[in-house]
Design an enzyme around this catalytic site. Structure first.
Site, mmCIF file in Angstrom:
data_model
loop_
_atom_site.group_PDB
_atom_site.id
_atom_site.type_symbol
_atom_site.label_atom_id
_atom_site.label_comp_id
_atom_site.label_asym_id
_atom_site.label_seq_id
_atom_site.Cartn_x
_atom_site.Cartn_y
_atom_site.Cartn_z
ATOM 1 N N ASN A 78 -3.935 -2.984 13.511
ATOM 2 C CA ASN A 78 -5.150 -3.464 12.854
ATOM 3 C C ASN A 78 -4.884 -4.653 11.934
ATOM 4 O OD1 ASN A 78 -6.834 -1.740 14.164
ATOM 5 N ND2 ASN A 78 -7.332 -0.462 12.412
ATOM 6 N N TYR A 79 -3.614 -5.072 11.827
ATOM 7 C CA TYR A 79 -3.258 -6.357 11.224
ATOM 8 C C TYR A 79 -2.734 -7.261 12.345
ATOM 9 C CZ TYR A 79 -3.150 -3.827 6.715
ATOM 10 O OH TYR A 79 -3.451 -3.068 5.611
ATOM 11 N N TYR A 119 0.837 -1.201 0.000
ATOM 12 C CA TYR A 119 0.000 0.000 0.000
ATOM 13 C C TYR A 119 0.871 1.250 0.000
ATOM 14 C CZ TYR A 119 -3.941 -3.010 1.287
ATOM 15 O OH TYR A 119 -4.914 -3.984 1.300
ATOM 16 N N THR A 176 -5.869 -17.052 2.338
ATOM 17 C CA THR A 176 -7.299 -17.217 2.580
ATOM 18 C C THR A 176 -7.777 -18.503 1.925
ATOM 19 O OG1 THR A 176 -7.508 -14.807 2.453
ATOM 20 C CG2 THR A 176 -9.540 -16.074 2.440
#
Length: 545
Positions: free
Chosen positions: A492-493, A421, A451
């Site tokens: 947040n990760y 990012y 995932t």
């Protein structure tokens, strides 16, 4: 093994959404999801009369399964004794007091997008569900915009923009809840221009539990003379589940003056120009791949200062495993900016320079709100996941780029990805102690993920992501320690492996990776506002001593 990864969810879905606007290069999806509009300024009872009473759902209630399976990560499924669905701050106080009286460990859920099992921990006996607290309104008394934690980012963007033309620099996924996102110092497409979302947090209302075990409401602001200011500070990046339960945020940009709401937060762009750039794995040699990685890093090293023409540009480079077929660079910029098209063309050319490979490029322009709300995050049922993160102060080394290629190009059915990012800009203009978000000197933020769907594939997927992460940061003990090249990782990760000495051999504790030098200050806040350690999980701020 068949696994669906973030590229499929964000890459293909995002691409489809991107090209459905007014300037079309390829066909695409349609409009934006419905979202709740702003409501008038209201007291705790609500804007339109009394709100619903506190709802208490036990295991035999027909609503129980819906409430306990809201979590993002299917690897974790909790079985609490009770779920409290709350509608006001007073109801949160009531729910906490009931849980405390029953001796039940408490967890809180807003949007439900936590990557680890903090809420779905078997030890949690009472979940307080904030999803019905979703008002967004202007509070004239505080000259700030009030947002309740159950509101999603999409609902918040829609209300702020349609009623006042403003926005906050928060995340790209409209389904994510405001509650945990803000607490962790969330970021998004406008962060290089406007900073992280916590940089615009003026005040917070929190339900805390005192030493006697009783819950109460507290409001803390950024005002220098506020005796509760440290509680506000802890909510600017300290992460969720640490100090209490947020029942309301108030947003106002520091230095904003006057009483006109349209001047108190950043202006949203009128349109979004987007380029989707793809390289087929079949065309990528190791030399071409590593050249792309080198070019991408070098560009960010030269273009991450605040206030440049690229300030409003946001890009995500989805480095997907070969099983996905492609790697994808998703770029957007303020479409009203002079020369926006040329800026993106130059960026794409810089990233691809010297590769000998011609990528496919899709271009679109559409209204800002439509583009923002169209980024639907859909797991497609593939909801078992593991995530890791990092901040890069400098580009990848040659050895790291080679490691990326080796793992991503392998003939494997694990569909994993490494997402890069764009970062820096205005984010890096804020001192690292001004908020609890300490990482203020990075150019790229990294999110790694795997995932999958079948629990039988847990071991293979966990091994893949753990091994690539450990190898990439092999010279620093398998983790991105704060040094001249990396700046730790993002709360947040969350990644519980950082506590495990099998995967973190750096000698640097997990809390330094997340908070750098701000951790002792967070511990002091913890000691004052949560002296009984009521709010805790595997990566929560520990009481001092």
């Amino acid at each position: 093994m068949f696994v669906l990864n973030e590229f499929t969810r964000r890459g293909f879905l995002g691409t489809a959404a991107a090209v459905g606007g007014t300037t079309v290069v390829t066909t695409a999806l349609g409009g934006a999801p419905a979202a709740q509009a702003a409501v008038p300024e209201a007291a705790d009872g609500g804007a339109c009369g009394a709100r619903t009473a506190l709802v208490k759902v036990d295991r035999v209630d027909r609503r129980y399964q819906d409430l306990v399976t809201r979590g993002f990560n299917g690897r974790f499924r909790g079985r609490p004794d009770v779920v409290y669905v709350v509608h006001t701050a007073d109801q949160v106080v009531d729910a906490v007091n009931q849980a405390m009286a029953a001796g039940q460990r408490i967890a809180v859920r807003s949007g439900g997008h936590c990557f680890e099992g903090f809420v779905d921990d078997p030890a949690v006996r009472a979940v307080i569900d904030m999803s019905q607290m979703r008002q967004v309104f202007y509070d004239s008394g505080k000259r700030a915009f009030a947002v309740e934690p159950g509101a999603t980012l999409g609902e918040t963007y829609r209300a702020l923009y349609l009623d006042w033309g403003v926005t906050i620099p928060a995340g790209v996924c409209p389904q994510v809840g405001v509650g945990g996102h803000v607490l962790g110092g969330g970021y998004g497409p406008l962060s290089r221009r406007d900073g992280v979302v916590a940089d615009h947090l003026y005040a917070v209302e929190v339900v805390v539990v005192d030493a006697s075990g009783r819950a109460r409401k507290v409001v803390a602001t950024s005002a220098a003379d506020d005796p509760n200011r440290e509680l506000w500070w802890a909510h600017t990046g300290g992460g969720g589940g640490n100090f209490g339960i947020v029942t309301r945020y108030w947003f106002r940009t520091p230095g904003a003056t006057g009483t006109d709401p349209s001047q108190l937060l950043p202006k949203a762009p009128t349109s979004t120009l987007r380029h989707i750039v793809t390289w087929d794995w079949s065309a990528l040699t190791e030399e071409a791949f590593t050249r792309i990685i080198d070019n991408h890093g070098a560009w960010h090293q030269s273009n991450s200062a605040a206030g440049t023409p690229y300030a409003s540009m946001h890009s995500v480079f989805y480095l997907n495993s070969r099983a996905a077929g492609q790697i994808l660079l998703d770029i957007q910029i303020d479409g009203g900016l002079d020369g926006a098209e040329a800026l993106l063309n130059d960026f794409v050319a810089a990233v691809n320079e010297g590769t000998g490979v011609e990528p496919a490029v899709q271009r679109s322009t559409e209204p800002w709100l439509r583009a923002t709300l169209a980024n639907k995050f859909d797991t497609g049922g593939f909801d078992r996941t593991k995530s890791k993160g990092a901040y890069l102060r400098k580009p990848w080394t040659a050895a790291q780029a080679a490691t990326l290629y080796r793992h991503l190009s392998a003939d494997s059915q694990v569909w994993g990805e490494v997402s890069l990012y764009s970062y820096g800009g205005k984010v890096n203009s804020v001192p690292e102690t001004a908020t609890a978000t300490a990482q203020r000197d990075s150019i790229i933020k990294v999110w790694m993920s795997a995932t999958w769907m079948d629990p039988a594939h847990d071991d293979a997927n966990l091994a893949w992501i753990r091994e690539i992460y450990r190898e990439i940061f092999a010279t620093t003990g398998g983790v991105p320690v704060p040094d001249d090249r990396t700046e730790g990782t993002f709360i947040n990760y969350p990644d519980v492996d950082l506590v495990d000495e099998r995967w973190n051999t750096s000698g640097v504790p997990w809390y330094t990776l997340y908070y750098k030098g701000n951790y002792p200050r967070l511990q002091k806040v913890k000691a004052r506002w949560d002296p009984r350690d009521v709010f805790r999980h595997a990566l929560s701020v520990r009481p001092p001593g």
